[in-house]
Design an enzyme around this catalytic site. Structure first.
Site, PDB file in Angstrom:
ATOM      1  CD  GLU A  54      -3.175  -0.853   2.093  1.00 40.04           C
ATOM      2  OE1 GLU A  54      -2.975  -0.177   3.109  1.00 40.04           O
ATOM      3  OE2 GLU A  54      -4.275  -1.375   1.836  1.00 40.04           O
ATOM      4  CD  GLU A  79      -4.208  -5.943   2.696  1.00 41.47           C
ATOM      5  OE1 GLU A  79      -4.927  -5.221   3.424  1.00 41.47           O
ATOM      6  OE2 GLU A  79      -2.969  -5.841   2.656  1.00 41.47           O
ATOM      7  CD1 TRP A 139      -8.265  -0.614   9.330  1.00 42.27           C
ATOM      8  CD2 TRP A 139      -9.365   1.133   8.457  1.00 42.27           C
ATOM      9  NE1 TRP A 139      -8.802  -1.019   8.126  1.00 42.27           N
ATOM     10  CE2 TRP A 139      -9.475   0.033   7.575  1.00 42.27           C
ATOM     11  CE3 TRP A 139      -9.980   2.344   8.112  1.00 42.27           C
ATOM     12  CZ2 TRP A 139     -10.176   0.104   6.364  1.00 42.27           C
ATOM     13  CZ3 TRP A 139     -10.681   2.410   6.921  1.00 42.27           C
ATOM     14  CH2 TRP A 139     -10.768   1.301   6.067  1.00 42.27           C
ATOM     15  CG  MET A 197      -9.384  -4.075  19.017  1.00 44.76           C
ATOM     16  SD  MET A 197     -10.009  -5.329  20.153  1.00 44.76           S
ATOM     17  CE  MET A 197     -11.749  -4.890  20.192  1.00 44.76           C
ATOM     18  CG  HIS A 198      -8.417  -5.988  10.953  1.00 42.66           C
ATOM     19  ND1 HIS A 198      -8.845  -7.048  10.181  1.00 42.66           N
ATOM     20  CD2 HIS A 198      -8.349  -4.925  10.110  1.00 42.66           C
ATOM     21  CE1 HIS A 198      -9.005  -6.640   8.929  1.00 42.66           C
ATOM     22  NE2 HIS A 198      -8.714  -5.353   8.862  1.00 42.66           N
TER      23      HIS A 198
HETATM   24  C1  GAL Z   1      -4.470  -2.533   4.920  1.00 42.51           C
HETATM   25  C2  GAL Z   1      -3.041  -3.032   5.077  1.00 42.51           C
HETATM   26  C3  GAL Z   1      -2.961  -4.265   5.939  1.00 42.51           C
HETATM   27  C4  GAL Z   1      -3.805  -4.096   7.169  1.00 42.51           C
HETATM   28  C5  GAL Z   1      -5.223  -3.810   6.759  1.00 42.51           C
HETATM   29  C6  GAL Z   1      -6.176  -3.680   7.917  1.00 42.51           C
HETATM   30  O1  GAL Z   1      -4.495  -1.174   4.690  1.00 42.51           O
HETATM   31  O2  GAL Z   1      -2.467  -3.306   3.824  1.00 42.51           O
HETATM   32  O3  GAL Z   1      -1.621  -4.496   6.294  1.00 42.51           O
HETATM   33  O4  GAL Z   1      -3.299  -3.060   7.944  1.00 42.51           O
HETATM   34  O5  GAL Z   1      -5.256  -2.611   6.047  1.00 42.51           O
HETATM   35  O6  GAL Z   1      -7.477  -3.388   7.474  1.00 42.51           O
END
Ligand code: GAL
Length: 643
Positions: free
Chosen positions: A142, A314, A322, A364-365
């Site tokens: 990213e 992802e 976040w 928390m993800h």
């Molecule tokens: C993305 C990132 C991942 C992880 C993810 C969490 O932005 O590439 O490493 O942090 O978010 O949602």
């Protein structure tokens, strides 16, 4: 389309690995991405590599039948490296270094860091480049995340001066292009030029625009350097980078030219919460995401790779950590998002992450699995998606229908001088996209340089700097064209063109913008069944308006096949204008209820219900459904063959 996941063997006891790999395959996954944050474990001390653990991880995953996407670890330089050259850090807009302790703590312009990346990437590619487990490489992770594509470091300043000296024949020409006579900003040499961040009030917009172009070029070069090493050391493997949502700090079309596959990281609930959506939209779609967030990026990033190859690197599997608020997706959404990617031609959807980590920043993800290794909801839906994908079989390429043109520079221009709050070229692109999609149309989002051949209709929501080349291609295009406000309003060096806006478009359309106004929130001008807000232009023209406001002012003008819109439209306005254009172009229009969307790929059609109540598909397919039925439950999908 394949499924995969993001996995961090270094986060788990080694005796978990084999069972994890077995369960991935059992779930229907065939790809796994690893390694992108593992620098401190690969090279714990300068020059001393520890490959043993990674060799074993690669073997375990490969033995289970998984193809590996290996990430280069350059988004997370280890502490010893930062300590050895503290000036490699990126600097924030206040001129402060951005410290160690999270990630992305580097400046794209720092040559010492670039050399350290050459070294680690070469070592990694040397070790695994020919390994049969490796199917692809991801460069870094990213680019630009956490606002890092732009750095105000001394390294950036020095490189910016060189970049300017290469662009302008001499500093007098730079002064003249930027208009530096204004406020006595003239320079005697390139070495006097600073970065535009610490000025008393706004810096010259031309200074900013060149700095944004420079910052983007630095990302392109940084990525390219890795691709050279990887291609030489690991022939036959795809090189990919994972882009983000609603992110424009660098030119993704330019980075995409060096990639075999464009990919992006899809977090629809987080993006809904963090971006410009209204409170009402945030309420009604909090567990589904706005129906166009994922699709918009699928269609955008497909256009960022020259062969149209793209992945979701992802995919959100559950609540993230976040955003301001982090709700759980409505049951069914992880499955729906997976099939929506398939409908737009993705080759891979990879879930982030395999298992929720119980420690550190992202504890928390959610993952597909809970921290205690039990299946979470994401796992159940990934399994279902794998079954459905197998049942649907291969789908053909997305059809060429509507071309929506977007370039990154346009968003830099509206960001540098918005002239009114909320005016953004990216947002305009998204809102026009939503209107097109709400009529059941299939859209490709293309760079300004793309060929328009084969498309039935072209839409340019906002492109302030228009090249002569694009104007020539528009002149030759026979289908309907819609051009939004501010297009053609600036020259290459951020000035008002001598002929005024819409600049070179005046050769196609006899119309001149003589005044622009931005409107405060809440001010709207109504027309017959629509309204405009935020922005309105006054025109001088002999053309009769095609659509007018209640007070008689024209908002849409047309000359032959070209329409120009003089205000920021609401969705109803766009649906009216686009509906007429689509009929002229011979495209079938299917007005959809708010939360329903349709996408075609080859001879397969997909319908998605992003609503929280059931919806009925407005078309009656001739063929039997491959999946689902005409009544689509919340978060449901229906799929049928169109031939
Ligand atoms: C993305 C990132 C991942 C992880 C993810 C969490 O932005 O590439 O490493 O942090 O978010 O949602």
């Amino acid at each position: 389309m394949r499924l995969g996941c993001c996995y961090y063997p270094e986060h788990w006891p080694e005796d978990y690995w084999a069972e994890d790999a077995r369960r991935m395959v059992e779930m229907g996954l065939s790809r796994v991405r690893i390694g992108e944050f593992a620098w401190s474990r690969i090279e714990p001390e300068p020059g001393s590599y520890d490959w043993d653990w990674l060799d074993r991880a690669v073997k375990v995953l490969h033995d289970a039948g998984l193809g590996i996407i290996m990430g280069t670890p350059t988004a997370t330089p280890p502490k010893w490296l930062v300590d050895s050259m503290p000036d490699m850090l990126a600097y924030d807009t206040y001129g402060q270094p951005r410290g160690f302790g999270s990630r992305r703590h580097y400046c794209f312009s720092h040559e010492g860091y670039a050399k350290a990346c050459d070294r680690i990437v070469s070592a990694l590619a040397g070790r695994y480049g020919h390994h049969s487990a490796i199917v692809a490489w991801q460069t870094d992770n990213e680019f630009g995340c956490h606002d890092t594509a732009i750095s105000y470091s001394p390294a950036a300043r020095d490189s910016f001066r060189l970049w300017l000296a290469a662009k302008y024949p001499n500093v007098r020409e730079l002064n003249s292009a930027w208009g530096n006579v204004f406020w006595s900003m003239e320079y005697q040499s390139f070495d006097e030029i600073e970065l535009p961040n610490l000025t008393v009030t706004e810096a010259n917009p031309a200074h900013w625009l060149d700095f944004r172009r420079f910052s983007s070029d630095q990302v392109v070069r940084f990525n390219r350097r890795q691709t050279f090493i990887l291609r030489a050391a690991s022939p036959g493997r795809d090189i990919v980078h994972n882009f983000m949502g609603f992110f424009t700090q660098f030119d993704h079309h330019a980075v995409g030219r060096d990639l075999d596959v464009a990919s992006w990281d899809s977090y629809p609930l987080g993006f809904l919460e963090q971006f410009w959506f209204s409170e009402e939209e945030k309420q009604s779609y909090c567990r589904q995401g706005h129906p166009d967030i994922a699709a918009f990026h699928h269609d955008l990033y497909r256009g960022c790779q020259q062969q149209g190859r793209w992945w979701v690197m992802e995919q959100q599997p559950g609540p993230v950590n976040w955003a301001r608020f982090n709700p759980a997706p409505l049951p069914g959404m992880v499955h729906l998002w997976t099939l929506e990617a398939m409908a737009h031609g993705a080759e891979l959807v990879s879930y982030f992450r395999w298992r929720q980590a119980p420690f550190a920043q992202e504890q928390m993800h959610a993952g597909l699995l809970r921290p205690d290794c039990a299946d979470d909801q994401g796992a159940i839906e990934a399994r279902q998606a794998a079954k459905d994908i197998a049942a649907i079989g291969d789908v053909g390429p997305p059809p060429r229908s509507v071309a929506l043109l977007f370039d990154y520079q346009s968003d830099w221009v509206t960001d540098i001088q918005p002239q009114g709050k909320g005016f953004s070229a990216l947002r305009a692109a998204f809102e026009y996209y939503t209107a097109l999609r709400s009529l059941g149309l299939d859209i490709d989002i293309l760079p300004a340089s793309a060929s328009l051949g084969g498309y039935a209709m072209v839409v340019i929501p906002c492109m302030p700097i228009l090249s002569d080349d694009l104007v020539t291609r528009l002149a030759a295009f026979l289908g309907p064209i819609l051009i939004g406000p501010r297009s053609g309003s600036k020259t290459e060096s951020f000035s008002i063109p001598p002929e005024m806006a819409p600049g070179p478009l005046q050769s196609l359309l006899p119309l001149k913008i003589i005044r622009v106004e931005s409107l405060r929130d809440g001010i709207k001008f109504e027309g017959d069944g629509f309204a405009v807000s935020r922005w309105i232009e006054t025109v001088e023209t002999g053309l009769e308006p095609q659509m007018t406001l209640a007070d008689g002012r024209g908002v849409l003008y047309q000359a032959d096949n070209i329409r120009y819109l003089t205000a920021w439209p609401d969705c109803k306005f766009l649906q009216l204008a686009i509906g007429n254009m689509a009929r002229e172009a011979g495209l079938a229009v299917t007005p959809l209820s708010e939360a329903v969307r349709i996408r075609r790929a080859g001879n397969v059609a997909f319908a998605f219900n992003y609503g929280s109540v059931a919806a009925r598909l407005p078309v009656e397919p001739r063929n039997k459904f491959l999946s689902g039925e005409r009544q689509i439950p919340p978060a449901g999908v229906a799929v049928w063959r169109t031939d």
